[in-house]
Each structure stands twice: as structure tokens, then as C-alpha cells.
Motif scaffolding. Structure first.
Motif, PDB file in Angstrom:
ATOM      1  N   GLU A   1      36.415  43.659 -12.662  1.00 52.27           N
ATOM      2  CA  GLU A   1      36.061  44.777 -13.529  1.00 52.27           C
ATOM      3  C   GLU A   1      36.244  44.334 -14.974  1.00 52.27           C
ATOM      4  N   LEU A   2      35.411  44.856 -15.846  1.00 57.77           N
ATOM      5  CA  LEU A   2      35.532  44.586 -17.272  1.00 57.77           C
ATOM      6  C   LEU A   2      36.485  45.627 -17.850  1.00 57.77           C
ATOM      7  N   VAL A   3      37.681  45.196 -18.245  1.00 57.07           N
ATOM      8  CA  VAL A   3      38.722  46.117 -18.705  1.00 57.07           C
ATOM      9  C   VAL A   3      39.109  45.810 -20.152  1.00 57.07           C
ATOM     10  N   PRO A   4      39.536  46.841 -20.892  1.00 56.66           N
ATOM     11  CA  PRO A   4      39.961  46.611 -22.272  1.00 56.66           C
ATOM     12  C   PRO A   4      41.305  45.883 -22.331  1.00 56.66           C
ATOM     13  N   VAL A   5      41.408  44.949 -23.267  1.00 53.78           N
ATOM     14  CA  VAL A   5      42.645  44.204 -23.503  1.00 53.78           C
ATOM     15  C   VAL A   5      42.816  44.009 -25.007  1.00 53.78           C
ATOM     16  N   THR A   6      44.022  43.671 -25.408  1.00 57.18           N
ATOM     17  CA  THR A   6      44.288  43.316 -26.796  1.00 57.18           C
ATOM     18  C   THR A   6      44.666  41.844 -26.820  1.00 57.18           C
ATOM     19  N   VAL A   7      43.920  41.061 -27.593  1.00 57.01           N
ATOM     20  CA  VAL A   7      44.169  39.628 -27.693  1.00 57.01           C
ATOM     21  C   VAL A   7      44.518  39.270 -29.129  1.00 57.01           C
ATOM     22  N   THR A   8      45.098  38.095 -29.284  1.00 51.72           N
ATOM     23  CA  THR A   8      45.415  37.596 -30.620  1.00 51.72           C
ATOM     24  C   THR A   8      44.415  36.516 -30.982  1.00 51.72           C
ATOM     25  N   VAL A   9      43.757  36.713 -32.124  1.00 44.48           N
ATOM     26  CA  VAL A   9      42.783  35.751 -32.654  1.00 44.48           C
ATOM     27  C   VAL A   9      43.185  35.462 -34.094  1.00 44.48           C
ATOM     28  N   ASP A  10      43.464  34.205 -34.391  1.00 42.58           N
ATOM     29  CA  ASP A  10      43.883  33.816 -35.746  1.00 42.58           C
ATOM     30  C   ASP A  10      45.035  34.674 -36.261  1.00 42.58           C
ATOM     31  N   GLY A  11      46.011  34.949 -35.387  1.00 44.64           N
ATOM     32  CA  GLY A  11      47.197  35.688 -35.782  1.00 44.64           C
ATOM     33  C   GLY A  11      47.032  37.192 -35.873  1.00 44.64           C
ATOM     34  N   GLU A  12      45.842  37.710 -35.560  1.00 44.15           N
ATOM     35  CA  GLU A  12      45.599  39.148 -35.640  1.00 44.15           C
ATOM     36  C   GLU A  12      45.302  39.722 -34.262  1.00 44.15           C
ATOM     37  N   SER A  13      45.771  40.941 -34.011  1.00 49.22           N
ATOM     38  CA  SER A  13      45.468  41.645 -32.762  1.00 49.22           C
ATOM     39  C   SER A  13      44.051  42.186 -32.827  1.00 49.22           C
ATOM     40  N   VAL A  14      43.310  41.940 -31.754  1.00 49.18           N
ATOM     41  CA  VAL A  14      41.906  42.328 -31.689  1.00 49.18           C
ATOM     42  C   VAL A  14      41.646  42.987 -30.341  1.00 49.18           C
ATOM     43  N   GLU A  15      40.870  44.061 -30.335  1.00 48.49           N
ATOM     44  CA  GLU A  15      40.487  44.718 -29.084  1.00 48.49           C
ATOM     45  C   GLU A  15      39.293  43.975 -28.485  1.00 48.49           C
ATOM     46  N   ALA A  16      39.370  43.703 -27.190  1.00 45.72           N
ATOM     47  CA  ALA A  16      38.302  43.002 -26.479  1.00 45.72           C
ATOM     48  C   ALA A  16      38.229  43.559 -25.062  1.00 45.72           C
ATOM     49  N   HIS A  17      37.337  43.001 -24.261  1.00 42.93           N
ATOM     50  CA  HIS A  17      37.227  43.335 -22.842  1.00 42.93           C
ATOM     51  C   HIS A  17      37.309  42.044 -22.049  1.00 42.93           C
ATOM     52  N   CYS A  18      37.811  42.142 -20.825  1.00 39.00           N
ATOM     53  CA  CYS A  18      38.063  40.961 -20.004  1.00 39.00           C
ATOM     54  C   CYS A  18      37.784  41.289 -18.538  1.00 39.00           C
ATOM     55  N   TYR A  19      37.194  40.332 -17.808  1.00 44.78           N
ATOM     56  CA  TYR A  19      36.976  40.513 -16.369  1.00 44.78           C
ATOM     57  C   TYR A  19      38.265  40.183 -15.620  1.00 44.78           C
ATOM     58  N   ILE A  20      38.786  41.185 -14.903  1.00 45.46           N
ATOM     59  CA  ILE A  20      40.007  41.041 -14.122  1.00 45.46           C
ATOM     60  C   ILE A  20      39.780  41.707 -12.771  1.00 45.46           C
ATOM     61  N   MET A  21      40.308  41.106 -11.694  1.00 49.93           N
ATOM     62  CA  MET A  21      40.220  41.746 -10.378  1.00 49.93           C
ATOM     63  C   MET A  21      41.080  43.000 -10.374  1.00 49.93           C
ATOM     64  N   PRO A  22      40.521  44.145  -9.950  1.00 48.76           N
ATOM     65  CA  PRO A  22      41.339  45.358  -9.901  1.00 48.76           C
ATOM     66  C   PRO A  22      42.456  45.255  -8.871  1.00 48.76           C
ATOM     67  N   GLU A  23      42.227  44.512  -7.815  1.00 49.55           N
ATOM     68  CA  GLU A  23      43.241  44.239  -6.787  1.00 49.55           C
ATOM     69  C   GLU A  23      43.349  42.728  -6.646  1.00 49.55           C
TER      70      GLU A  23
END
Length: 138
Positions: free
Chosen positions: A76-98
Motif C-alpha cells: 500500500e502507498l502510505v504517508p511517511v515523514t522522511v529526512t531530506v538534506d536535514g529537513e523533514s518532508v512528507e512523502a508516500h512509501c509502498y509498505i506491506m500492510p501485513e
């Protein structure tokens, strides 16, 4: 949409062939997860650690093609917060729900459980041959 990837889509040759075009990426880190492998699939599970990957802007067509590759609803494509160049950025990521019942934690350098040539063959059978800059190197 900004997308964070950590597996096969980290590799430009695979990502560009799946999307059908080149995209610029930035290095990114997802905190609070670990990368695991089970059922011959990589996924992320919450844990004490971080996962390195890349982020890129993806349009609707890109998402549709990645959905096929990621075998939605296996992922599933789920929202995540990642760090890019020292800043928090909202993104989406494919993760298995189970996640798989049995899995092992793998290092960031692990992007797939099968050889790269097999992955490229699978991409070409699903999406056709990509005639990009990478093909000049073959």
C-alpha cells in the motif's frame, strides 16, 4: 506526489524502466522503521532504526505504473515523514500492510531478494523495453 523508495526502485535502471522515463532523486532517510525480507519480498516494519532510500516527484501515471510493479494491494502507498538534506518532508512509501509472518532484518544495501538481471527481465515483460540513456551502456 513525493515518493520514498527503499528497494528495487532505488536503482535508476529499474526505476526508469518502470516509469518509462528518468526522474531526479534525492537521498532520504525514514526513521523508526527497519527493512525486512520475507516471502522473497522487502518491506518495512516499525522498529528502532532507520532506512535509507531516495525520494522523487511522481505523477499519476508514475503511480499507476508503480502500483503494478508493487503488486497493490500486496503493498500500500502510505504517508511517511522522511529526512531530506536535514529537513523533514512528507512523502508516500509502498509498505506491506501485513508483513510476512517470518522475516529477517536486512541492511540498506539489500534492494531485492533476487538478482538484478531477473528483476530487469521482469520489468521488461511487464512494461516493455525502455529505450533510455542506460541502454547506450549495454
Amino acid at each position: 506526489m513525493l515518493v520514498f523508495v527503499y528497494g528495487t526502485l532505488v536503482e535508476p535502471i529499474i526505476r526508469d524502466r518502470i516509469l518509462g522515463h528518468h526522474v531526479d532523486t534525492s537521498d532520504a532517510v525514514l526513521e523508526g522503521y527497519v527493512k525486512v525480507c520475507g516471502w522473497d519480498y522487502l518491506t518495512l516494519v516499525p522498529g528502532e532504526g532507520s532506512v535509507r532510500g531516495v525520494v522523487f516527484e511522481a505523477g499519476d501515471g508514475d503511480i499507476s505504473r508503480m502500483d503494478v510493479w508493487e503488486e497493490v494491494p500486496v503493498y500500500e502507498l502510505v504517508p511517511v515523514t522522511v529526512t531530506v538534506d536535514g529537513e523533514s518532508v512528507e512523502a508516500h512509501c509502498y509498505i506491506m500492510p501485513e508483513p510476512p509472518e517470518h522475516y529477517e532484518v536486512v541492511p540498506d544495501s539489500c534492494i531485492a531478494s533476487i538478482p538484478l538481471n531477473d528483476i530487469i527481465r521482469d520489468v521488461e515483460s511487464m512494461f516493455g523495453r525502455f529505450h533510455g540513456a542506460e541502454d547506450k551502456d549495454r
